[in-house]
Motif scaffolding. Structure first.
Motif, PDB file in Angstrom:
ATOM      1  N   ILE A 164       0.865  -1.178   0.000  1.00  0.00           N
ATOM      2  CA  ILE A 164       0.000   0.000   0.000  1.00  0.00           C
ATOM      3  C   ILE A 164       0.901   1.228   0.000  1.00  0.00           C
ATOM      4  O   ILE A 164       1.654   1.456   0.949  1.00  0.00           O
ATOM      5  CB  ILE A 164      -0.933   0.030   1.227  1.00  0.00           C
ATOM      6  N   ALA A 165       0.863   1.993  -1.088  1.00  0.00           N
ATOM      7  CA  ALA A 165       1.635   3.230  -1.189  1.00  0.00           C
ATOM      8  C   ALA A 165       0.767   4.358  -0.653  1.00  0.00           C
ATOM      9  O   ALA A 165      -0.256   4.702  -1.254  1.00  0.00           O
ATOM     10  CB  ALA A 165       2.042   3.492  -2.631  1.00  0.00           C
ATOM     11  N   VAL A 166       1.143   4.910   0.482  1.00  0.00           N
ATOM     12  CA  VAL A 166       0.339   5.924   1.161  1.00  0.00           C
ATOM     13  C   VAL A 166       0.922   7.314   0.927  1.00  0.00           C
ATOM     14  O   VAL A 166       2.106   7.548   1.196  1.00  0.00           O
ATOM     15  CB  VAL A 166       0.266   5.626   2.671  1.00  0.00           C
ATOM     16  N   GLY A 167       0.111   8.216   0.432  1.00  0.00           N
ATOM     17  CA  GLY A 167       0.549   9.587   0.206  1.00  0.00           C
ATOM     18  C   GLY A 167       1.052   9.805  -1.205  1.00  0.00           C
ATOM     19  O   GLY A 167       1.471   8.882  -1.896  1.00  0.00           O
ATOM     20  N   THR A 168       1.019  11.040  -1.653  1.00  0.00           N
ATOM     21  CA  THR A 168       1.395  11.375  -3.018  1.00  0.00           C
ATOM     22  C   THR A 168       2.875  11.126  -3.289  1.00  0.00           C
ATOM     23  O   THR A 168       3.264  10.831  -4.417  1.00  0.00           O
ATOM     24  CB  THR A 168       1.035  12.844  -3.307  1.00  0.00           C
TER      25      THR A 168
END
Length: 371
Positions: A164-168
């Motif tokens: 899960i890639a969280v944030g821009t």
């Protein structure tokens, strides 16, 4: 009095989420309210609430390894501000957060030993959460315990069930990736290509969007339906513009020209002040922030488009998108006569002009900042 969380056919199995919640004194009522909220966030019918409850009670607590690279800690700050203590407590009690720079008690070699142990014991089954971009120009730009971000990411990704890639920053490279990108910052998907990745962009993402994605994985054991750039459709399926309470003013051609004119005081559309809502897909206008209190547009500030790729290089934040506003009132009349068709046309026009508008926007350079 706290009620037992156990199912009718027996108590929760040892090591399951149900057992963990029971030991924490979470009432059945609070648990079912969370399940109802989860169903609503994921656009599921009420009939799914008992199924979600049953799945969560029997779900085993997955190991979660959270890596922070080139970032500002804003994503973690957002996570800890989930709307209610019930949701926040559920997330922290329902997963085994085995490694997190900001939240872990361990430090130094003990922290790294915990990460390595979690990877070995849960190989193939743990969730890897990443926030922050990864620098490629020089490994020394960002290291953890003497290990470059690139090496730590590739090593940790090998045994992950999903990422899960969280944030821009993690999803697109974010601010570190902005022109002229001095560190050679890239996103997680630019490096890892053999694992399922879900992008949760935002600067930072909305708290309940982060927790909602984790809850979906706990409930169904799989990632939610994603859009063409890997974002969960339940949260990024519609533009902020389409769900904005100021949209009627846009359709009538009523715009604030400055932040202190009569239009601004009356809550008119902020399009001419640079609002990127028409080209930004996120749940800000519906989920909002601070327990559903407000979001930037409701507070009087235009949307910056932070959940979209390269938002930092999309031109001045207060420069209007390159879309004509002269005939919006007339368009609204046509929409009244054929709402479905006109709405589809307007949406298509907004999307088709997004790339063109980005190209003609003036980018800010280091030389500009020094003037």
């Amino acid at each position: 009095m706290k009620k037992d969380l156990s199912l009718k056919d027996g108590a929760p199995e040892k090591g399951t989420l149900g057992e963990a919640l029971r030991s924490q004194g979470v009432s059945r009522r609070s648990f079912m309210k969370f399940c109802a909220t989860t169903a609503s966030m994921m656009a599921l019918p009420p009939a799914m609430i008992p199924m979600i409850a049953k799945a969560l009670e029997k779900a085993r607590r997955p190991s979660v390894i959270w890596l922070s690279f080139q970032e500002c800690t804003g994503c973690t700050e957002s996570l800890t501000r989930a709307h209610t203590t019930t949701i926040e407590s559920l997330i922290f009690d329902s997963i085994s957060l085995d490694y997190h720079h900001t939240l872990q008690a361990a430090a130094g070699s003990a922290a790294e030993a915990a990460r390595e142990a979690a990877m070995q014991e849960n190989f193939g089954n743990y969730l890897l959460v990443v926030d922050g971009s990864i620098p490629l120009d020089n490994p020394g730009y960002s290291t953890i315990a003497g290990v470059s971000n690139l090496d730590m990411l590739t090593e940790s990704a090998k045994g992950a069930a999903a990422i899960i890639a969280v944030g821009t920053c993690a999803t697109y490279g974010g601010i570190p990736h902005a022109n002229p990108n001095p560190t050679g910052a890239v996103s997680v998907k630019d490096i890892i290509r053999d694992k399922p990745i879900i992008n949760v962009p935002g600067c930072p993402p909305i708290p309940v969007v982060i927790t909602g994605v984790l809850a979906h994985y706990l409930t169904f054991g799989s990632l939610p339906e994603l859009d063409h750039i890997g974002r969960p459709k339940a949260f990024y399926g519609q533009s902020i513009h389409d769900r904005c309470y100021r949209r009627p003013f846009y359709d009538k051609g009523q715009f604030a020209e400055t932040f202190d004119d009569e239009g601004a005081k009356k809550g008119w559309c902020l399009f001419k002040l640079g609002c990127k809502g028409p080209t930004t897909y996120n749940a800000c206008a519906t989920t909002k922030w601070n327990n559903g209190t407000s979001f930037p547009i409701e507070s009087g500030h235009p949307c910056l488009g932070c959940s979209e790729p390269d938002f930092w290089d999309g031109g001045g934040f207060y420069r209007a998108l390159s879309m004509s506003t002269e005939n919006i009132a007339q368009t609204a009349v046509y929409a009244a006569a054929g709402a479905a068709a006109a709405g589809a046309v307007i949406g298509a026009m907004n999307r088709s002009k997004k790339n063109a508008s980005n190209k003609i926007h003036i980018k800010t350079t280091i030389e500009d900042l020094s003037k």
